[in-house]
Every structure is written in C-alpha cells, then in structure tokens.
Design a protein around this motif. Structure first.
Motif, PDB file in Angstrom:
ATOM      1  N   VAL A 183      50.059  79.577  -8.362  1.00 23.09           N
ATOM      2  CA  VAL A 183      49.236  78.481  -7.857  1.00 23.09           C
ATOM      3  C   VAL A 183      47.760  78.802  -8.103  1.00 23.09           C
ATOM      4  CG1 VAL A 183      48.714  77.120  -5.794  1.00 23.09           C
ATOM      5  CG2 VAL A 183      50.929  78.270  -5.993  1.00 23.09           C
ATOM      6  N   ALA A 184      47.057  77.886  -8.731  1.00 19.20           N
ATOM      7  CA  ALA A 184      45.637  78.155  -9.006  1.00 19.20           C
ATOM      8  C   ALA A 184      44.804  76.887  -8.951  1.00 19.20           C
ATOM      9  CB  ALA A 184      45.477  78.771 -10.399  1.00 19.20           C
ATOM     10  N   ARG A 185      43.511  77.098  -8.751  1.00 14.99           N
ATOM     11  CA  ARG A 185      42.589  75.978  -8.877  1.00 14.99           C
ATOM     12  C   ARG A 185      42.609  75.477 -10.318  1.00 14.99           C
ATOM     13  NH1 ARG A 185      37.599  74.614 -10.595  1.00 14.99           N
ATOM     14  NH2 ARG A 185      37.272  76.628 -11.597  1.00 14.99           N
ATOM     15  N   ALA A 191      43.033  85.567 -12.432  1.00 12.24           N
ATOM     16  CA  ALA A 191      44.057  85.395 -13.474  1.00 12.24           C
ATOM     17  C   ALA A 191      45.261  86.311 -13.300  1.00 12.24           C
ATOM     18  CB  ALA A 191      43.454  85.562 -14.873  1.00 12.24           C
ATOM     19  N   GLY A 215      45.692  73.469  -7.345  1.00 13.73           N
ATOM     20  CA  GLY A 215      45.010  73.032  -6.136  1.00 13.73           C
ATOM     21  C   GLY A 215      44.004  74.098  -5.753  1.00 13.73           C
ATOM     22  N   GLY A 227      48.908  77.225   2.938  1.00 13.77           N
ATOM     23  CA  GLY A 227      48.075  76.903   1.778  1.00 13.77           C
ATOM     24  C   GLY A 227      48.878  76.264   0.654  1.00 13.77           C
ATOM     25  N   ASN A 228      48.293  76.332  -0.538  1.00 12.52           N
ATOM     26  CA  ASN A 228      48.921  75.668  -1.692  1.00 12.52           C
ATOM     27  C   ASN A 228      50.203  76.364  -2.155  1.00 12.52           C
ATOM     28  OD1 ASN A 228      47.061  73.533  -1.946  1.00 12.52           O
ATOM     29  ND2 ASN A 228      45.566  74.943  -2.842  1.00 12.52           N
TER      30      ASN A 228
HETATM   31  C1  LIG Z   1      39.843  86.215  -4.771  1.00 10.23           C
HETATM   32  C2  LIG Z   1      40.230  84.903  -5.392  1.00 10.23           C
HETATM   33  C3  LIG Z   1      40.359  84.812  -6.749  1.00 10.23           C
HETATM   34  C4  LIG Z   1      40.724  83.607  -7.358  1.00 10.23           C
HETATM   35  N1  LIG Z   1      40.897  83.569  -8.709  1.00 10.23           N
HETATM   36  C5  LIG Z   1      41.280  82.406  -9.295  1.00 10.23           C
HETATM   37  C6  LIG Z   1      41.500  82.350 -10.709  1.00 10.23           C
HETATM   38  O1  LIG Z   1      41.439  83.335 -11.432  1.00 10.23           O
HETATM   39  N2  LIG Z   1      41.826  81.138 -11.246  1.00 10.23           N
HETATM   40  C7  LIG Z   1      41.923  79.996 -10.494  1.00 10.23           C
HETATM   41  O2  LIG Z   1      42.176  78.944 -11.029  1.00 10.23           O
HETATM   42  N3  LIG Z   1      41.789  80.040  -9.137  1.00 10.23           N
HETATM   43  C8  LIG Z   1      41.463  81.222  -8.530  1.00 10.23           C
HETATM   44  N4  LIG Z   1      41.346  81.275  -7.163  1.00 10.23           N
HETATM   45  C9  LIG Z   1      41.675  80.058  -6.355  1.00 10.23           C
HETATM   46  C10 LIG Z   1      43.103  80.098  -5.781  1.00 10.23           C
HETATM   47  O3  LIG Z   1      44.053  80.492  -6.721  1.00 10.23           O
HETATM   48  C11 LIG Z   1      43.476  78.700  -5.262  1.00 10.23           C
HETATM   49  O4  LIG Z   1      42.535  78.276  -4.294  1.00 10.23           O
HETATM   50  C12 LIG Z   1      44.885  78.625  -4.694  1.00 10.23           C
HETATM   51  O5  LIG Z   1      45.207  77.277  -4.449  1.00 10.23           O
HETATM   52  C13 LIG Z   1      45.016  79.381  -3.369  1.00 10.23           C
HETATM   53  O6  LIG Z   1      46.344  79.289  -2.909  1.00 10.23           O
HETATM   54  P1  LIG Z   1      46.706  79.385  -1.355  1.00 10.23           P
HETATM   55  O7  LIG Z   1      46.156  78.138  -0.690  1.00 10.23           O
HETATM   56  O8  LIG Z   1      48.187  79.434  -1.292  1.00 10.23           O
HETATM   57  O9  LIG Z   1      46.081  80.637  -0.859  1.00 10.23           O
HETATM   58  C14 LIG Z   1      40.957  82.462  -6.547  1.00 10.23           C
HETATM   59  C15 LIG Z   1      40.828  82.573  -5.145  1.00 10.23           C
HETATM   60  C16 LIG Z   1      40.480  83.775  -4.582  1.00 10.23           C
HETATM   61  C17 LIG Z   1      40.379  83.865  -3.070  1.00 10.23           C
END
Ligand SMILES: Cc1cc2nc3c(=O)[nH]c(=O)nc-3n(C[C@H](O)[C@H](O)[C@H](O)COP(=O)(O)O)c2cc1C
Length: 205
Positions: A119-121, A88, A154, A14-15
């Motif tokens: 890493v976050a969206r 968060a 991402g 993943g990201n």
């Molecule tokens: C349970 C859950 C909670 C999340 N909470 C947030 C958040 O608070 N803020 C955000 O920007 N993205 C949030 N996301 C999105 C992830 O942080 C994002 O898709 C990230 O790229 C995932 O990384 P990975 O591909 O390494 O798993 C959340 C995703 C999940 C599954």
C-alpha cells in the motif's frame, strides 16, 4: 479453514487495513474464516542472528507479537501479509518480525498458501511486493495471485477505499485464495518428499 491476515502498518485502521479487509471480506463470502494480527505501534524486536532458534525450534525472544503470531499460525491454513510502503520497501518493523518468524517457524508456514499486499501513496509498491514474496518463495509456500499485482494506493488513512481498481484486485485475491484453499482440501495429495538441504555458499561447503 482459516486465513491469518497480518497488518504490517502501525495504523490499525489505515490503508493497509482497508486493503486487507477487502481480501478478508471476499474470503468470508467464500466460506473461509479470517483472523487479524496488527503489528501495532510498539517497537519490534529484530533478528540478532544468534542462531538459537536452530537449537530451540523457536526464537529466543518471546515478545507478545511473536508469541501471538506463533499461536495464530497453529490453526491458520493460509497467510496474507500487508505492508505500507516506506521508502519503496516494506515497513522495517514488519521485516523485523517476519525475519524472526520465517527463520524460526518454517514448520508453521510451509505448504500454506500465502499472499502479499502493499500500500502506498504513489511509488515503491512492486519493490515492497517483491520483498514480501521472497519470504514465501523460500518457505515452500504456494503464492496466490490476483488480476494485477496486489497493490493499492492511498496516502491518508482510509483513502485506499477510493482506489476502485485496487479494491477489486484485493477482492479477486480473496476469491482466488478461497478457491485454492478449497481445491487443496478437496484434492489433498501427500506433501512432496523433502530432500536433505544441500547448503552451499555459492559453490562450496
Ligand atoms: C516513513 C514513511 C515512508 C513512506 N514512503 C513511501 C514511499 O516510498 N512511497 C509512497 O508512495 N508512499 C510512502 N509513504 C506513504 C505510505 O505508504 C502511505 O501513506 C500508506 O497509505 C500508509 O499506509 P497505512 O495507512 O496502512 O499506514 C511513506 C510513509 C511513511 C510514514
């Protein structure tokens, strides 16, 4: 010299992996070996506050993830921990293993350079970054920084590869960590003397 990179996402590719790979490539280019451990998809045992590690020197739970990390830390000179942002904060499964690791194996962590990557969206990266740095800064670990806080954006797996500034931040982090590792190796001073711990709960024993 070797850096252990811990991917705190259930997504192996993943990201978080994109970000850590960029750090790893910069480390390798600068002469530092790298090794990955993925926390994976299985449920992760958390700390039960049994305090048995004070007697045993290690956690009483001997699950594969814990024993792998203990083994890999023996010959790691530095650590990078990456987490996807969940609400968060740091992924709960990652906190579960880190609580046990840092509580029971500080001997394998102290004085090793460390860095966090989140890493976050969209939001919560700096709160999660702060939480991960708390593990290092209570463990006598020099914290390695970059040109910006170590964050990347991402949503779907792989999208972080489009975040040019985030990738550059990761590369700079890798270069800075390699520089620090080499500087320590070339000018190693005796470790600082540690005082006996004065443990007060605010002001009293
Ligand atoms: C349970 C859950 C909670 C999340 N909470 C947030 C958040 O608070 N803020 C955000 O920007 N993205 C949030 N996301 C999105 C992830 O942080 C994002 O898709 C990230 O790229 C995932 O990384 P990975 O591909 O390494 O798993 C959340 C995703 C999940 C599954």
């Amino acid at each position: 010299m070797k850096t252990l990179l811990i991917n705190g996402s259930p997504h192996k590719n993943g990201n978080t992996f994109v970000a850590l790979t960029e750090v790893a490539n910069a480390l390798k280019t600068n002469g530092i070996e790298t090794e990955f451990v993925h926390i994976g998809m299985k449920p992760v045992q958390g700390c039960t506050a049994c305090q048995k590690c004070f007697e045993l020197g290690r956690c009483i739970f001997k699950d594969e993830l814990y024993t792998t990390l203990i083994e890999k830390l023996q010959d790691a000179d530095a650590v990078v921990i990456g987490s996807p942002v969940y609400y968060a904060g740091v992924n709960g499964s990652l906190c579960a293993i880190l609580d046990r690791l840092f509580y029971s194996a500080s001997d394998l962590l102290e004085y090793k350079p460390a860095a966090a990557v989140t890493v976050a969206r969209r939001g919560g990266t700096t709160a999660a970054f702060d939480r991960l740095n708390k593990y290092f800064t209570i463990s006598n670990m020099p914290v390695v920084s970059s040109q910006y806080w170590n964050i990347i954006h991402g949503a779907k797996a792989g999208e972080a590869a489009q975040d040019a500034e985030g990738l550059q931040t990761m590369r700079t982090l890798g270069k800075n960590m390699a520089w620090l590792l080499k500087s320590i190796k070339n000018g190693q001073q005796p470790l600082p003397e540690q005082e006996a711990w004065i443990a007060t709960n605010f002001i009293r024993k």
